[in-house]
Design a protein around this motif. Structure first.
Motif, PDB file in Angstrom:
ATOM      1  N   ASP A  33      19.070 -13.589  19.814  1.00 19.66           N
ATOM      2  CA  ASP A  33      19.084 -13.924  21.234  1.00 19.66           C
ATOM      3  C   ASP A  33      17.643 -14.241  21.663  1.00 19.66           C
ATOM      4  OD1 ASP A  33      17.896 -11.409  21.175  1.00 19.66           O
ATOM      5  OD2 ASP A  33      19.727 -10.376  21.805  1.00 19.66           O
ATOM      6  N   GLY A  34      17.426 -14.413  22.943  1.00 17.88           N
ATOM      7  CA  GLY A  34      16.100 -14.780  23.438  1.00 17.88           C
ATOM      8  C   GLY A  34      15.057 -13.711  23.173  1.00 17.88           C
ATOM      9  N   ASP A  35      15.498 -12.453  23.190  1.00 13.30           N
ATOM     10  CA  ASP A  35      14.543 -11.371  22.920  1.00 13.30           C
ATOM     11  C   ASP A  35      14.167 -11.362  21.440  1.00 13.30           C
ATOM     12  OD1 ASP A  35      12.932  -9.151  23.473  1.00 13.30           O
ATOM     13  OD2 ASP A  35      14.559  -7.726  23.121  1.00 13.30           O
ATOM     14  N   ALA A  36      15.145 -11.573  20.573  1.00 13.53           N
ATOM     15  CA  ALA A  36      14.856 -11.607  19.132  1.00 13.53           C
ATOM     16  C   ALA A  36      13.867 -12.734  18.817  1.00 13.53           C
ATOM     17  CB  ALA A  36      16.148 -11.794  18.336  1.00 13.53           C
ATOM     18  N   ILE A  37      14.161 -13.931  19.304  1.00 19.20           N
ATOM     19  CA  ILE A  37      13.284 -15.083  19.032  1.00 19.20           C
ATOM     20  C   ILE A  37      11.920 -14.872  19.696  1.00 19.20           C
ATOM     21  CG2 ILE A  37      12.992 -17.600  19.287  1.00 19.20           C
ATOM     22  CD1 ILE A  37      15.485 -17.073  17.690  1.00 19.20           C
ATOM     23  N   GLY A  38      11.941 -14.516  20.975  1.00 17.50           N
ATOM     24  CA  GLY A  38      10.688 -14.366  21.730  1.00 17.50           C
ATOM     25  C   GLY A  38       9.810 -13.269  21.152  1.00 17.50           C
ATOM     26  N   SER A  39      10.421 -12.163  20.716  1.00 14.78           N
ATOM     27  CA  SER A  39       9.584 -11.075  20.215  1.00 14.78           C
ATOM     28  C   SER A  39       9.097 -11.338  18.788  1.00 14.78           C
ATOM     29  CB  SER A  39      10.266  -9.709  20.376  1.00 14.78           C
ATOM     30  OG  SER A  39      11.488  -9.662  19.724  1.00 14.78           O
ATOM     31  N   VAL A  40       9.898 -11.988  17.976  1.00 15.42           N
ATOM     32  CA  VAL A  40       9.416 -12.366  16.630  1.00 15.42           C
ATOM     33  C   VAL A  40       8.219 -13.320  16.770  1.00 15.42           C
ATOM     34  CG1 VAL A  40       9.972 -13.808  14.615  1.00 15.42           C
ATOM     35  CG2 VAL A  40      11.517 -11.968  15.292  1.00 15.42           C
ATOM     36  N   LEU A  41       8.383 -14.348  17.598  1.00 17.94           N
ATOM     37  CA  LEU A  41       7.282 -15.312  17.765  1.00 17.94           C
ATOM     38  C   LEU A  41       6.094 -14.659  18.473  1.00 17.94           C
ATOM     39  CD1 LEU A  41       9.297 -18.535  18.675  1.00 17.94           C
ATOM     40  CD2 LEU A  41       8.284 -17.910  16.464  1.00 17.94           C
ATOM     41  N   GLY A  42       6.392 -13.743  19.397  1.00 16.72           N
ATOM     42  CA  GLY A  42       5.319 -13.016  20.098  1.00 16.72           C
ATOM     43  C   GLY A  42       4.475 -12.213  19.110  1.00 16.72           C
ATOM     44  N   ILE A  43       5.133 -11.547  18.158  1.00 16.27           N
ATOM     45  CA  ILE A  43       4.405 -10.785  17.128  1.00 16.27           C
ATOM     46  C   ILE A  43       3.564 -11.738  16.271  1.00 16.27           C
ATOM     47  CG2 ILE A  43       4.691  -9.462  14.978  1.00 16.27           C
ATOM     48  CD1 ILE A  43       5.083  -7.662  17.352  1.00 16.27           C
ATOM     49  N   ALA A  44       4.129 -12.893  15.955  1.00 16.66           N
ATOM     50  CA  ALA A  44       3.375 -13.871  15.150  1.00 16.66           C
ATOM     51  C   ALA A  44       2.113 -14.312  15.904  1.00 16.66           C
ATOM     52  CB  ALA A  44       4.255 -15.069  14.807  1.00 16.66           C
ATOM     53  N   HIS A  45       2.245 -14.560  17.216  1.00 14.72           N
ATOM     54  CA  HIS A  45       1.069 -14.931  18.021  1.00 14.72           C
ATOM     55  C   HIS A  45       0.050 -13.789  18.052  1.00 14.72           C
ATOM     56  CE1 HIS A  45       2.247 -18.842  19.512  1.00 14.72           C
ATOM     57  NE2 HIS A  45       3.452 -18.382  19.808  1.00 14.72           N
ATOM     58  N   LEU A  46       0.563 -12.562  18.197  1.00 10.07           N
ATOM     59  CA  LEU A  46      -0.319 -11.388  18.231  1.00 10.07           C
ATOM     60  C   LEU A  46      -1.110 -11.285  16.928  1.00 10.07           C
ATOM     61  CD1 LEU A  46      -0.926  -8.457  19.646  1.00 10.07           C
ATOM     62  CD2 LEU A  46       0.714  -7.649  17.950  1.00 10.07           C
ATOM     63  N   LEU A  47      -0.396 -11.398  15.803  1.00  2.00           N
ATOM     64  CA  LEU A  47      -1.049 -11.264  14.500  1.00  2.00           C
ATOM     65  C   LEU A  47      -2.091 -12.363  14.305  1.00  2.00           C
ATOM     66  CD1 LEU A  47       2.058 -10.249  12.343  1.00  2.00           C
ATOM     67  CD2 LEU A  47       0.049  -8.822  12.824  1.00  2.00           C
ATOM     68  N   ARG A  48      -1.756 -13.587  14.701  1.00  3.85           N
ATOM     69  CA  ARG A  48      -2.732 -14.674  14.557  1.00  3.85           C
ATOM     70  C   ARG A  48      -3.928 -14.403  15.458  1.00  3.85           C
ATOM     71  NH1 ARG A  48       2.020 -17.977  13.994  1.00  3.85           N
ATOM     72  NH2 ARG A  48       2.425 -17.988  11.749  1.00  3.85           N
ATOM     73  N   GLY A  49      -3.662 -13.850  16.650  1.00  2.00           N
ATOM     74  CA  GLY A  49      -4.756 -13.486  17.565  1.00  2.00           C
ATOM     75  C   GLY A  49      -5.636 -12.389  16.982  1.00  2.00           C
ATOM     76  N   MET A  50      -5.074 -11.603  16.059  1.00  2.00           N
ATOM     77  CA  MET A  50      -5.848 -10.541  15.390  1.00  2.00           C
ATOM     78  C   MET A  50      -6.550 -11.089  14.153  1.00  2.00           C
ATOM     79  SD  MET A  50      -3.050  -7.428  15.638  1.00  2.00           S
ATOM     80  CE  MET A  50      -4.067  -6.077  15.050  1.00  2.00           C
ATOM     81  N   GLY A  51      -6.440 -12.392  13.944  1.00  2.00           N
ATOM     82  CA  GLY A  51      -7.136 -13.025  12.821  1.00  2.00           C
ATOM     83  C   GLY A  51      -6.318 -13.106  11.549  1.00  2.00           C
ATOM     84  N   LYS A  52      -5.025 -12.769  11.638  1.00  2.36           N
ATOM     85  CA  LYS A  52      -4.171 -12.814  10.433  1.00  2.36           C
ATOM     86  C   LYS A  52      -3.637 -14.226  10.258  1.00  2.36           C
ATOM     87  CE  LYS A  52      -4.818  -8.419  10.318  1.00  2.36           C
ATOM     88  NZ  LYS A  52      -5.577  -7.721   9.272  1.00  2.36           N
ATOM     89  N   ARG A  53      -3.870 -14.778   9.077  1.00  6.42           N
ATOM     90  CA  ARG A  53      -3.478 -16.174   8.879  1.00  6.42           C
ATOM     91  C   ARG A  53      -2.172 -16.337   8.110  1.00  6.42           C
ATOM     92  NH1 ARG A  53      -9.164 -17.842   8.719  1.00  6.42           N
ATOM     93  NH2 ARG A  53      -9.254 -17.522   6.480  1.00  6.42           N
ATOM     94  N   ASP A  54      -1.770 -15.250   7.427  1.00  4.98           N
ATOM     95  CA  ASP A  54      -0.590 -15.354   6.566  1.00  4.98           C
ATOM     96  C   ASP A  54       0.591 -14.631   7.220  1.00  4.98           C
ATOM     97  OD1 ASP A  54       1.159 -15.538   4.478  1.00  4.98           O
ATOM     98  OD2 ASP A  54      -0.336 -15.036   2.940  1.00  4.98           O
ATOM     99  N   VAL A  55       1.292 -15.347   8.091  1.00  4.71           N
ATOM    100  CA  VAL A  55       2.400 -14.752   8.848  1.00  4.71           C
ATOM    101  C   VAL A  55       3.628 -15.651   8.698  1.00  4.71           C
ATOM    102  CG1 VAL A  55       3.186 -13.967  11.115  1.00  4.71           C
ATOM    103  CG2 VAL A  55       0.739 -13.853  10.554  1.00  4.71           C
TER     104      VAL A  55
END
Ligand code: AMP
Ligand code: MN
Ligand code: MN
Length: 328
Positions: free
Chosen positions: A30-52
């Motif tokens: 649902d929207g929460d599943a998609i939004g939160s998965v992508l949100g975590i990916a943005h967070l990790l990239r913001g933390m400098g993680k490139r392999d997500v």
């Protein structure tokens, strides 16, 4: 001054230590599943993680494909790996992610972030808090606690998660915190009208056809306090509706005057039936669904049962007679 360690600090610690990440959520996202998965990916990239890598068993519903990163979500067979850190969000049991479960179990560190009513969660690092209206709000708190700059793209993911799980900030799970978070997301530059138009106020012709059928076949019981309807596989085929188009139809049943329990029985794959539940506060939907191997929230839950719609409906109605005293 010391700040007490919170469960989300352990999540952030795992994120800081990891290098190869896989992020997933539940089947029929649902929207929460998609939004939160992508949100975590943005967070990790913001933390400098490139392999997500973001992985989902089922396709991204069309209304969410515009979210930044949605086009890079892959199915479990294309996940690659190995991964040192796996994240399951908006679900607490690995098997809710379908075939992604194998990917989760293969990682050194398995992180679970969820807001459902849960008795026991999988994972090495767990943060489960049902006071959150959406898992996306937990992602927001990770951004804040982690000091990671909130981009507009991430804010759009989080807002999409919020607005879908709260029914546009109308359901009982909506909190003052939900609105406070949304206000910060607006400050980050999101266009809430544009998001609402894409995510909430768009009905495909297929969904319209399905809605027409569902409204025409609602059955009432227990003096009008119970309403249920069935959706068969051929309804989708004949109307051109997609599985995702069944989302939200249950609200039409729930909103009928006098209805305390609304259910939709949907024909699923492999001879199974998916039941969606919506209840008023005095009946715990998650408890009812847990009796059938499912779960969810107090007022919105679901389960998948073996057997045809008629068989599943028979079992669920018998349960309501025996455990909720309903004359259905
Ligand atoms: P749905 O009726 O599919 O919209 O689901 C309502 C809520 O119950 C959502 O928060 C789902 O994540 C949750 N839910 C649905 N099916 C299951 C299941 N089989 N196991 C656990 N939670 C579920
Ligand atoms: Mn969900
Ligand atoms: Mn959710």
């Amino acid at each position: 001054m010391t700040i007490a360690t919170h469960e989300f600090d352990y999540v952030l610690e795992a994120f800081r230590e990891g290098t190869r990440f896989v992020v997933t959520s539940h089947v029929s996202p649902d929207g929460d599943a998609i939004g939160s998965v992508l949100g975590i990916a943005h967070l990790l990239r913001g933390m400098g993680k490139r392999d997500v890598t973001c992985v989902l068993e089922d396709p991204v519903p069309r209304v969410y494909t515009w979210l930044d990163g949605a086009d890079a979500i892959v199915t479990p067979d294309r996940a690659g790996g190995p991964f040192d850190t796996a994240v399951l969000i908006d679900a607490h049991a690995g098997d809710r992610s379908g075939r992604s479960a194998a990917v989760l179990n293969g990682a050194d560190t398995f992180v679970v972030i969820d807001h459902h009513l849960v008795e026991r969660a999988d994972g090495h690092v767990k943060w489960v808090d049902p006071t959150y209206a959406a898992a996306g709000e937990m992602v927001y708190d990770l951004f804040m606690r982690g000091g990671v700059p909130l981009t507009k793209a991430a804010a759009e993911c989080i807002y999409t998660a919020q607005t879908t799980d709260t029914g546009s900030f109308r359901y009982s799970n909506t909190t003052a915190r939900s609105h406070r978070i949304a206000s910060v997301l607006m400050d980050a530059g999101i266009d809430i009208r544009a998001i609402t138009e894409r995510v909430i106020d768009t009905m495909s012709r297929g969904k319209y056809g399905l809605l027409q059928r569902v409204l025409g076949r609602i059955q009432f019981g227990a003096g009008g306090t119970v309403a249920h309807a069935a959706i068969y596989a051929n309804d989708l085929a004949e109307t051109g509706a997609l599985p995702e188009d069944t989302d939200g139809l249950i609200n039409y049943l729930r909103n009928i005057e006098g209805v305390r329990v609304a259910m939709i029985f949907r024909e699923a794959k492999d001879g199974k039936t998916k039941v969606s539940f919506r209840t008023q506060a005095d009946l715990n939907a998650a408890d009812i669904c847990r009796a059938f191997g499912g779960g969810g929230h107090a007022v919105a839950a679901g389960a998948t049962l073996e057997g045809t719609i008629a068989e599943a409906r028979g079992k669920v109605l018998a349960h309501l007679r025996a455990h909720a005293g309903l004359d259905v």
